[in-house]
Structure formats: C-alpha cells, structure tokens
Scaffold this active site. Structure first.
Site, short mmCIF file in Angstrom:
data_model
loop_
_atom_site.label_atom_id
_atom_site.label_comp_id
_atom_site.label_asym_id
_atom_site.label_seq_id
_atom_site.Cartn_x
_atom_site.Cartn_y
_atom_site.Cartn_z
N SER A 124 0.84 -1.20 0.00
CA SER A 124 0.00 0.00 0.00
C SER A 124 0.87 1.24 0.00
O SER A 124 1.97 1.24 0.57
CB SER A 124 -0.85 -0.01 1.27
OG SER A 124 -1.44 1.25 1.50
N TYR A 152 -2.09 -0.97 10.91
CA TYR A 152 -2.35 -1.60 9.59
C TYR A 152 -1.22 -1.23 8.62
O TYR A 152 -0.64 -2.10 7.97
CB TYR A 152 -3.71 -1.14 9.03
CG TYR A 152 -3.75 -1.24 7.53
CD1 TYR A 152 -3.89 -2.47 6.91
CD2 TYR A 152 -3.58 -0.10 6.73
CE1 TYR A 152 -3.87 -2.57 5.52
CE2 TYR A 152 -3.56 -0.19 5.35
CZ TYR A 152 -3.70 -1.42 4.76
OH TYR A 152 -3.66 -1.52 3.39
N LYS A 156 2.09 -3.49 6.60
CA LYS A 156 2.49 -3.51 5.19
C LYS A 156 3.98 -3.23 5.06
O LYS A 156 4.69 -3.90 4.29
CB LYS A 156 1.67 -2.50 4.38
CG LYS A 156 0.20 -2.84 4.25
CD LYS A 156 -0.04 -4.08 3.40
CE LYS A 156 -1.50 -4.42 3.22
NZ LYS A 156 -1.72 -5.76 2.61
N1 UFG Z 1 -12.90 10.99 3.22
C1 UFG Z 1 -13.94 11.82 3.59
N2 UFG Z 1 -15.06 11.26 4.11
C2 UFG Z 1 -15.21 9.92 4.28
C3 UFG Z 1 -14.15 9.06 3.90
C4 UFG Z 1 -13.00 9.65 3.38
O1 UFG Z 1 -13.85 13.04 3.46
O2 UFG Z 1 -16.26 9.47 4.78
C5 UFG Z 1 -11.69 11.58 2.61
C6 UFG Z 1 -10.42 11.32 3.38
O3 UFG Z 1 -10.22 12.31 4.37
C7 UFG Z 1 -9.37 11.34 2.27
C8 UFG Z 1 -10.13 10.78 1.06
O4 UFG Z 1 -11.50 10.96 1.35
O5 UFG Z 1 -8.99 12.66 1.98
C9 UFG Z 1 -9.87 9.31 0.82
O6 UFG Z 1 -10.13 8.58 2.01
P1 UFG Z 1 -10.20 6.98 2.03
O7 UFG Z 1 -10.54 6.57 3.43
O8 UFG Z 1 -11.05 6.50 0.94
O9 UFG Z 1 -8.72 6.55 1.64
P2 UFG Z 1 -7.35 6.83 2.42
O10 UFG Z 1 -6.47 7.50 1.43
O11 UFG Z 1 -7.53 7.47 3.73
O12 UFG Z 1 -6.93 5.34 2.74
C10 UFG Z 1 -6.34 4.58 1.75
C11 UFG Z 1 -6.60 3.08 1.99
C12 UFG Z 1 -5.88 2.61 3.22
C13 UFG Z 1 -4.46 3.07 3.23
C14 UFG Z 1 -4.41 4.56 3.03
C15 UFG Z 1 -3.02 5.12 3.00
O13 UFG Z 1 -7.96 2.83 2.14
O14 UFG Z 1 -5.88 1.20 3.17
O15 UFG Z 1 -4.99 4.86 1.78
O16 UFG Z 1 -2.36 4.66 1.88
F1 UFG Z 1 -3.88 2.79 4.41
#
Ligand code: UFG
Length: 341
Positions: A124, A152, A156
């Site tokens: 990841s 988590y 990785k």
């Molecule tokens: N976000 C919102 N509201 C939500 C969910 C997400 O505003 O309800 C925003 C987050 O703040 C972020 C973006 O949408 O800016 C993407 O969020 P995600 O949770 O979809 O994805 P992340 O980038 O936080 O997480 C992903 C993977 C994880 C990994 C992480 C870091 O899901 O497994 O990238 O690489 F750990």
C-alpha cells in the site's frame, strides 16, 4: 500459469481472478471469508465461463495453512490476504500484527518448502508514511516506514521488509511489492464490486451508499488542507486497472524484490470525487464538512513511471469510469453480496 490468490474472494482478489481467468490462467483461491463471501467468485466464474478452485483456510494458523496448501499445485502466489481497516488496527494492534505477519510468514515458508518462487504482494502507498511536504508525487525511492500513523500501515511496511530479508536468504525468490494508491470502482458489468461490512471507511463506497439512499450525507473530513479546494487529494485507481497491474507484475517477475506504485499519477480532491459521482449517478450527494480525520494526509499521489516502464502497464480508466462502474454495482447490488430482502 497456475496462480494461488490468497484473500482472493475479496474486492481486489475477485477482480484479479477475473483478469487471470480471461487470460487463460488457472486460479486457486484460499480465503477464510472473514471479510468476503464466495458469491463474488461465483459471479466471476459466470462472467468468464471459467472455474476457480476454492480452499477455505486461515493462513495465519500455521497448521491450517500447511494442511490447506500441502497438496495444491501452483507456480505463483498473489498474496492479498490480510486485515485492512485502518481504524480497527488502532484499536486491535496485536490482532493486526498477528494476522498479517503470521499469514505472510507461513506462506513464505510453505512457498519455500514447495519451491514456488513467484510472489506478488499486495502492499500500500501507506508504507510511504508522512512524506515531506514538498514531495507532490511519490516514487519508489521515497523513504519507507517513517511517520506511518497506524498499525495496519506498519504491517504492510514490515511485510515488505520481511519479503526482502527472506529473498536475501533465498536468492531464487522472485517478488514484487505492489503499492496500491486508492482502489475504486468495479467491473463494468456491475456484477462484482466492493462490499464493505458496516459503515464504509473509504470515500467512494460511502459516497455510493449516499447516492443510493442508504446513508443521509457524506462527512467531508476537513477543507483546510493546502490542496486545490482544501479537501484531501488522493490518486484513485480503477480496480480493473489495478487488477491488470497484478497480471503485468506476474509476467515480469525475476529473481529479487522490486516495489512498484500502482496509481494513475493524477490527484483528485474529495469534492471532485463527489462531483464525478453526481455526474455518473445523476443523484445529488449531500455533504457536510467536519473536522479532519486523525492520521490523514493532505495529499497522496503516485508517480507510476517505474511500473509504466518496467511492467509495460498503465492506467487506462478515468475517475468518471470508476464512478460509473461503482454506480452500476451499487444499483444492481444495494446490499452487496447479501441476498436481497
Ligand atoms: N474521506 C472523507 N469522508 C469519508 C471518507 C473519506 O472526506 O467518509 C476523505 C479522506 O479524508 C481522504 C479521502 O476521502 O482525503 C480518501 O479517504 P479513504 O478513506 O477512501 O482513503 P485513504 O487515502 O484514507 O486510505 C487509503 C486506503 C488505506 C491506506 C491509506 C493510506 O484505504 O488502506 O490509503 O495509503 F492505508
């Protein structure tokens, strides 16, 4: 090729299985179904006309892993099995380390005993931790493991290191570490897709459930980041592009360990995702800006040049394609793989 997919019944695994079957490979899936159901693979068989050998086992259990894999014949492994919920990993760190590390250690020992040398590991972008603020696109030379904000993500980074150390002791091992950015979307048929248990943690499945009316509104986590519109920016990659990246990696393996970013190289803000989903679904997505989520980065965007060059692979699908395919999956399967009613 005969390919073993660990965790192959999940969101990524089912799409990888589909691409492998379409290519004419034999697919064996080992999964414990702790966060997936066999229904997705049944649909993959229907879509491709192929058949998948399915083995139910928990790879973190040494005896169960050995018993499950002892008599199986395979030449390569795509290792996707593992726990993946960031928030849950903060609450249950030992469970995350035990599950993700033990399953990988067991798998590596079994591969060595069987002399199976080809390994593609599902890593990841989270291994890049908190990069320096002046880095706008992450390439593979960035430092690993510094400033990772949750267990988590650390599993990785640890597993990447474990694979590198095992390869030092076993030089014939051919391993690739695939650093996923943000996988989204679904197979264009809408027959398989992401089926999160409970309230989705990730943006697109949450937006999809708002669009379909299952949730009232999206909470946007912060709008004061130094980005185009203040909301978080990510590199969203269509799950079919991601699946094709695994197959490209499989066909370019050679002794050693190489890491590759799987991303599009383009960043999109939360509000851009909302607008793209509104356009794809024809539905309004109500949202409210709330406080930033702990541990979130302002932006995370891949430099995919190394994968483009070495694996002869690049993304071909847009964010709009991912929204369209997610919407097809969501409307055909409002309750995911659970039976309707
Ligand atoms: N976000 C919102 N509201 C939500 C969910 C997400 O505003 O309800 C925003 C987050 O703040 C972020 C973006 O949408 O800016 C993407 O969020 P995600 O949770 O979809 O994805 P992340 O980038 O936080 O997480 C992903 C993977 C994880 C990994 C992480 C870091 O899901 O497994 O990238 O690489 F750990």
């Amino acid at each position: 090729m005969r390919v073993l997919l660990t965790g192959g019944a999940g969101y990524i695994g089912s799409h990888v299985a589909l691409v492998l079957l379409e290519r004419g490979d034999d697919v064996i899936v080992v999964d414990d179904f702790s966060n997936s159901s066999p229904e997705g693979l049944r649909r993959v068989e229907k879509l491709t006309g192929g058949s998948i050998e399915l083995v139910e086992a928990d790879l973190a259990d040494r005896a169960a892993a050995e018993a499950a894999l002892a008599d199986l014949d395979f030449e390569a492994v795509i290792h996707l099995a593992g726990l993946k919920a960031v928030g849950e990993s903060v609450a249950q760190p030992s469970r995350y380390f035990r599950t993700n590390l033990n399953s990988t250690l067991n798998l590596l020992d079994i591969m060595r005993a069987k002399d199976v040398r080809k390994l593609v590991f599902s890593s990841s972008a989270t291994v890049y931790g908190t990069p320096d603020a002046d880095v706008d696109r992450l390439d593979e030379s960035q430092p690993i493991g510094i400033g990772i904000t949750n267990p988590y993500g650390r599993t990785k980074a640890f597993i990447e290191q474990i694979i590198a150390d095992v390869q030092q002791a076993w030089p014939e091992l051919e391993a690739v570490l695939l650093r996923y950015f943000n996988p989204v979307g679904a197979h264009p048929s809408g027959e398989i897709g992401e089926d999160p248990a409970g309230i989705p943690n990730n943006l697109m499945p949450f937006v999809a459930q708002v669009a379909v009316g299952r949730r009232e509104k999206l909470s946007v986590f912060g709008d004061q980041y130094p980005t185009v519109d203040g909301t978080g920016v990510r590199d969203y990659i269509h799950v079919m592009d991601l699946a094709e990246g695994h197959v490209a990696a499989l066909t370019h393996l050679s002794p050693g360990v190489e890491a590759y970013n799987l991303g599009s190289g383009e960043g999109h803000s939360v509000l851009e995702v909302v607008r793209a989903y509104e356009a794809a679904s024809g539905r309004e997505i109500p949202f409210e800006v709330v406080a930033p989520r702990a541990g979130d980065l302002a932006a995370s965007v891949a430099d995919p040049a190394k994968a483009n060059a070495d694996l002869d692979w690049r993304t071909t699908r847009t964010l709009g394609d991912a929204c369209r395919d997610s919407w097809a999956w969501q409307t055909k399967n409002p309750n995911g793989f659970a039976p309707v009613g």
